[in-house]
Design a protein around this motif. Structure first.
Motif, PDB file in Angstrom:
ATOM      1  N   TYR A 212     -11.686  -3.381   9.221  1.00 18.64           N
ATOM      2  CA  TYR A 212      -9.938  -4.254   9.754  1.00 18.64           C
ATOM      3  C   TYR A 212     -10.357  -4.675  11.322  1.00 18.64           C
ATOM      4  CZ  TYR A 212      -7.796  -2.535   5.728  1.00 18.64           C
ATOM      5  OH  TYR A 212      -7.458  -2.466   4.529  1.00 18.64           O
TER       6      TYR A 212
ATOM      7  N   GLU B 141      -0.872   1.256  10.311  1.00 19.91           N
ATOM      8  CA  GLU B 141      -0.155   0.580   9.016  1.00 19.91           C
ATOM      9  C   GLU B 141      -0.529  -0.015   8.390  1.00 19.91           C
ATOM     10  OE1 GLU B 141       2.467  -1.695  11.579  1.00 19.91           O
ATOM     11  OE2 GLU B 141       3.057  -0.359  12.982  1.00 19.91           O
ATOM     12  N   SER B 142      -1.128  -0.515   8.628  1.00 26.00           N
ATOM     13  CA  SER B 142      -1.779  -1.976   7.311  1.00 26.00           C
ATOM     14  C   SER B 142      -2.705  -0.806   6.016  1.00 26.00           C
ATOM     15  CB  SER B 142      -2.869  -3.196   8.094  1.00 26.00           C
ATOM     16  OG  SER B 142      -3.801  -3.012   7.085  1.00 26.00           O
TER      17      SER B 142
ATOM     18  N   GLN C   6      -1.520   0.195   1.971  1.00 25.41           N
ATOM     19  CA  GLN C   6      -2.316  -0.007   1.049  1.00 25.41           C
ATOM     20  C   GLN C   6      -2.334   0.928   0.525  1.00 25.41           C
ATOM     21  OE1 GLN C   6      -6.350  -1.180   2.300  1.00 25.41           O
ATOM     22  NE2 GLN C   6      -5.347  -2.915   2.540  1.00 25.41           N
TER      23      GLN C   6
END
Length: 161
Positions: free
Chosen positions: A65, A154-155, A159
């Protein structure tokens, strides 16, 4: 007989040089005087340098990320330090206007260190600008990085869910 014309030419050149020597000397004196006057009327500029070391959090170093590698991050910080929001906050904090032209930033080769140089006519002001710039940039950058890590968190949470 061939040496005669060479001797006459040499004598003519020496004669011209002696005849116009005053003009050469006058030019040298005027040039030196103008250079002296120009150099004495220029303001003294003082330069101070400080260094900023930046690091990623250990857990972020190899994350997929992570949008920027270390070199890109250094280049981004180099550009970000002299932006108007940072300089405006700096100027407000120290009480006088700071211009981007006073600040030079370069990344030290093969390192995560930025070399920040500040020029000013007053040595104390140059030091104040350099030291305060590091503080202001750190404060400015902290919420930016916090938002970036919050988005990554948050990502990851999405997931996991």
């Amino acid at each position: 007989m061939e040496n005669q014309p060479l001797s006459n030419d040499l004598q003519r050149y020496i004669g011209l040089l002696v005849r116009w020597a005053w003009l050469l000397i006058l030019g040298l004196v005027l040039g030196a005087g103008a250079a002296y006057l120009f150099s004495t009327t220029q303001p003294m500029i003082f330069q101070t340098t400080t260094k900023i070391m930046f690091m990623r959090p250990p857990e972020d170093r190899y994350s997929e990320y992570t949008a920027l590698n270390d070199i890109q991050l250094a280049e981004t910080f180099t550009q970000l330090i002299t932006t108007d929001p940072v300089l405006d906050q700096l100027s407000e904090r120290i009480g006088f206007q700071v211009f981007s032209g006073q600040i030079t930033i370069r990344q030290l080769t093969d390192s995560l260190i930025l070399d920040v140089s500040v020029q000013d006519e007053d040595p104390q002001r140059a030091a104040l600008i350099a030291n305060s710039l590091v503080e202001v940039f750190s404060e400015y950058n902290e919420p930016l990085q916090a938002r970036r890590f919050a988005a990554a968190e948050e990502s990851l949470q999405a997931q996991i869910d």
